[in-house]
Structures are given as structure tokens and as C-alpha cells.
Design an enzyme around this catalytic site. Sequence first.
Site, mmCIF file in Angstrom:
data_model
loop_
_atom_site.group_PDB
_atom_site.id
_atom_site.type_symbol
_atom_site.label_atom_id
_atom_site.label_comp_id
_atom_site.label_asym_id
_atom_site.label_seq_id
_atom_site.Cartn_x
_atom_site.Cartn_y
_atom_site.Cartn_z
ATOM 1 N N LYS A 13 0.832 -1.215 0.000
ATOM 2 C CA LYS A 13 0.000 0.000 0.000
ATOM 3 C C LYS A 13 0.864 1.261 0.000
ATOM 4 C CE LYS A 13 -2.101 -1.182 3.848
ATOM 5 N NZ LYS A 13 -1.364 -2.440 4.147
ATOM 6 N N ARG A 88 -9.250 0.734 9.650
ATOM 7 C CA ARG A 88 -8.831 -0.638 9.904
ATOM 8 C C ARG A 88 -9.893 -1.405 10.693
ATOM 9 N NH1 ARG A 88 -2.980 0.251 9.403
ATOM 10 N NH2 ARG A 88 -1.854 -1.708 9.498
ATOM 11 N N ARG A 122 10.734 -6.621 4.587
ATOM 12 C CA ARG A 122 10.668 -5.155 4.546
ATOM 13 C C ARG A 122 11.739 -4.522 5.430
ATOM 14 N NH1 ARG A 122 5.066 -2.243 5.424
ATOM 15 N NH2 ARG A 122 5.038 -3.465 7.357
ATOM 16 N N ARG A 155 11.516 -2.813 11.185
ATOM 17 C CA ARG A 155 10.552 -2.340 12.181
ATOM 18 C C ARG A 155 10.341 -3.420 13.242
ATOM 19 N NH1 ARG A 155 5.564 -0.226 8.511
ATOM 20 N NH2 ARG A 155 4.435 -1.261 10.191
ATOM 21 N N ARG A 166 -0.182 -9.486 13.711
ATOM 22 C CA ARG A 166 -0.770 -8.451 12.854
ATOM 23 C C ARG A 166 -1.635 -9.054 11.757
ATOM 24 N NH1 ARG A 166 4.025 -5.655 10.719
ATOM 25 N NH2 ARG A 166 2.697 -4.003 9.951
HETATM 26 P P1 ADP Z 1 1.487 -1.818 7.578
HETATM 27 O O1 ADP Z 1 2.041 -0.854 6.544
HETATM 28 O O2 ADP Z 1 2.396 -2.946 7.830
HETATM 29 O O3 ADP Z 1 0.100 -2.217 7.262
HETATM 30 P P2 ADP Z 1 1.097 0.484 9.215
HETATM 31 O O4 ADP Z 1 2.334 1.271 9.043
HETATM 32 O O5 ADP Z 1 -0.094 0.874 8.408
HETATM 33 O O6 ADP Z 1 1.464 -1.041 8.956
HETATM 34 O O7 ADP Z 1 0.661 0.452 10.732
HETATM 35 C C1 ADP Z 1 1.578 0.108 11.739
HETATM 36 C C2 ADP Z 1 0.833 -0.036 13.062
HETATM 37 O O8 ADP Z 1 0.258 1.219 13.427
HETATM 38 C C3 ADP Z 1 -0.338 -1.014 13.063
HETATM 39 O O9 ADP Z 1 0.074 -2.360 13.265
HETATM 40 C C4 ADP Z 1 -1.166 -0.474 14.237
HETATM 41 O O10 ADP Z 1 -0.589 -0.823 15.472
HETATM 42 C C5 ADP Z 1 -1.007 1.027 14.064
HETATM 43 N N1 ADP Z 1 -2.063 1.575 13.188
HETATM 44 C C6 ADP Z 1 -1.903 2.113 11.953
HETATM 45 N N2 ADP Z 1 -3.080 2.490 11.435
HETATM 46 C C7 ADP Z 1 -4.021 2.164 12.355
HETATM 47 C C8 ADP Z 1 -5.434 2.275 12.424
HETATM 48 N N3 ADP Z 1 -6.154 2.780 11.398
HETATM 49 N N4 ADP Z 1 -6.060 1.840 13.547
HETATM 50 C C9 ADP Z 1 -5.389 1.328 14.587
HETATM 51 N N5 ADP Z 1 -4.053 1.185 14.587
HETATM 52 C C10 ADP Z 1 -3.366 1.591 13.498
HETATM 53 P P1 ADP Z 2 2.173 -1.874 3.177
HETATM 54 O O1 ADP Z 2 2.226 -0.363 3.141
HETATM 55 O O2 ADP Z 2 0.941 -2.423 2.526
HETATM 56 O O3 ADP Z 2 2.391 -2.429 4.531
HETATM 57 P P2 ADP Z 2 4.732 -1.687 1.798
HETATM 58 O O4 ADP Z 2 4.471 -0.725 0.711
HETATM 59 O O5 ADP Z 2 5.503 -1.235 2.977
HETATM 60 O O6 ADP Z 2 3.358 -2.401 2.268
HETATM 61 O O7 ADP Z 2 5.468 -2.948 1.136
HETATM 62 C C1 ADP Z 2 5.881 -4.052 1.927
HETATM 63 C C2 ADP Z 2 7.229 -4.562 1.405
HETATM 64 O O8 ADP Z 2 7.049 -5.132 0.103
HETATM 65 C C3 ADP Z 2 8.274 -3.470 1.268
HETATM 66 O O9 ADP Z 2 9.512 -4.032 1.640
HETATM 67 C C4 ADP Z 2 8.249 -3.124 -0.231
HETATM 68 O O10 ADP Z 2 9.532 -2.700 -0.692
HETATM 69 C C5 ADP Z 2 7.840 -4.448 -0.869
HETATM 70 N N1 ADP Z 2 6.973 -4.289 -2.051
HETATM 71 C C6 ADP Z 2 5.963 -3.415 -2.211
HETATM 72 N N2 ADP Z 2 5.357 -3.591 -3.423
HETATM 73 C C7 ADP Z 2 6.024 -4.598 -4.025
HETATM 74 C C8 ADP Z 2 5.878 -5.264 -5.311
HETATM 75 N N3 ADP Z 2 4.917 -4.901 -6.180
HETATM 76 N N4 ADP Z 2 6.719 -6.268 -5.592
HETATM 77 C C9 ADP Z 2 7.679 -6.645 -4.697
HETATM 78 N N5 ADP Z 2 7.871 -6.066 -3.492
HETATM 79 C C10 ADP Z 2 7.047 -5.051 -3.150
#
Ligand code: ADP
Ligand code: ADP
Length: 208
Positions: A13, A88, A122, A155, A166
Site C-alpha cells: 500500500k 482498519r 521489509r 521495524r 498483525r
Molecule cells: P502496515 O504498513 O504494515 O500495514 P502500518 O504502518 O499501516 O502497517 O501500521 C503500523 C501499526 O500502526 C499497526 O500495526 C497499528 O498498530 C497502528 N495503526 C496504523 N493504522 C491504524 C489504524 N487505522 N487503527 C489502529 N491502529 C493503526
Molecule cells: P504496506 O504499506 O501495505 O504495509 P509496503 O508498501 O511497505 O506495504 O510494502 C511491503 C514490502 O514489500 C516493502 O519491503 C516493499 O519494498 C515491498 N513491495 C511493495 N510492493 C512490491 C511489489 N509490487 N513487488 C515486490 N515487493 C514489493
Amino acid sequence: MNLIFLGPPGAGKGTLAARVVEILHIPHISTGAIFRTAIAAQSPLGKKVKAIIDDGKLVDDATTIALVRERLMQTDTHAGYILDGFPRTIAQAEALAEFSAVDKVINFDLPDSAVLERLSGRRVCKNCGLNYHVIFNKPAQDGVCDSCGGQVYTRVDDREEAIAKRLAVYREQTEPLIGFYRDKGLLVDVDASPSVEKVVENFKAVIA
Ligand code: ADP
Ligand code: ADP
Ligand code: ZN
């Protein structure tokens, strides 16, 4: 255009959002990134959420909703926004509907195996938040951000213990949003499994 990016942690995302910012010129609002900045700054918000986030749980709805409500009041969202990682929970989605009209919800479609591979590999820049991946997107110099020279790290919530938690939280609390938005006619599925370039093309096709 007011967009929501919906999908499991590690689906890509944030990576796609960074590209869409350049295409649509709308801000990328990541609640996770806002929380991480607050934690780094040791602000009252950061102190409140650190243990919860490190443990892979969700921050409470009231705190998160207030944060997003305030962020969407800023003038840079007038032409639209990308909400990444919010809502979420159903309660967050219902609250959002009270203060903003969503145009489309982009549902990131990819197999669990790809989610795990992306999430476990990641790496993130401690300084600017840029994403890397140990296989798919390595920095030129090991452990150093290409963009700002900051330290590239894993992270705490991307460690194995927190990942399982998660993904379970996602299935239980966030996945129901797929049905919620599909019923409202707002959901579009994007095949998020290929390369970043191809995912960008898939995204363009569904919003055209
Ligand atoms: P990812 O990119 O792996 O989906 P995020 O960076 O979006 O993770 O979120 C990291 C953490 O921040 C989540 O695991 C949660 O603890 C918190 N968080 C983020 N967005 C929300 C939300 N909309 N509601 C509750 N907690 C959140
Ligand atoms: P989210 O925001 O949904 O948690 P991220 O954008 O942080 O996901 O992506 C998660 C991991 O996957 C990162 O290490 C990123 O570099 C990798 N990634 C994202 N998109 C792709 C893709 N299309 N192909 C391969 N790796 C990807
Ligand atoms: Zn950096």
C-alpha cells in the site's frame, strides 16, 4: 479523488501510494507513518501508542479517528487524498463516513505467501520512512537509505512474533471492511502481486 488503500500489512500500500502521489498530486496519509513519527519524537501520542504498535495490536479507535479527522481538515486534502492503513475497523469506517466522502476503496489482492514474503523482508529508513526490501528493493549500500543516507532497519512490528499477530488482527478486524465497502459499491480490486511498475499500471486501469 478520495481514496482508501485497503489490504493486509505488507501488501504494498505504502509503495503504491508513493507512486500515486506523483500521478494524482494528492497527499499520502498513512496512520502508521504518523504514529511512527510521533514515537520517534517521543510526543504524548508517541508515548501512548509505542507499546501497542510494537506488539502488533491496533491503536484504539477514538485516538485514531481523532487523528485522521484532524489531518483531513488540512487544506492540502481539498483535491483528494490517499488514506493508507485507515480505516482498519468497521467503527473507523463508520466514523470516516461522517466527516468525509470516499470515492473509491482500492483492495490489494495478493496471495498470503506474497504478503508474508513482502512483510518479512521489509526494511525502512529510520530518518525518512522510505521502504526497502531485502530481495525486491535493496538500497545501493547495505543498511543505508539511497534518498537521505539514514539508517535502514527492520521495524519492531515486522519481526516474526509481531507479524503473526498483525495478520490475525487484519483477518479479524480489517478484512470485514472488504464486504462493508463492496456493499456500498465503492470497492475495486487491484492485482497487487506483480512488480511495482505493473501494480501502478493495474491501479491506473481501475481508476480510469
Ligand atoms: P502496515 O504498513 O504494515 O500495514 P502500518 O504502518 O499501516 O502497517 O501500521 C503500523 C501499526 O500502526 C499497526 O500495526 C497499528 O498498530 C497502528 N495503526 C496504523 N493504522 C491504524 C489504524 N487505522 N487503527 C489502529 N491502529 C493503526
Ligand atoms: P504496506 O504499506 O501495505 O504495509 P509496503 O508498501 O511497505 O506495504 O510494502 C511491503 C514490502 O514489500 C516493502 O519491503 C516493499 O519494498 C515491498 N513491495 C511493495 N510492493 C512490491 C511489489 N509490487 N513487488 C515486490 N515487493 C514489493
Ligand atoms: Zn531515508
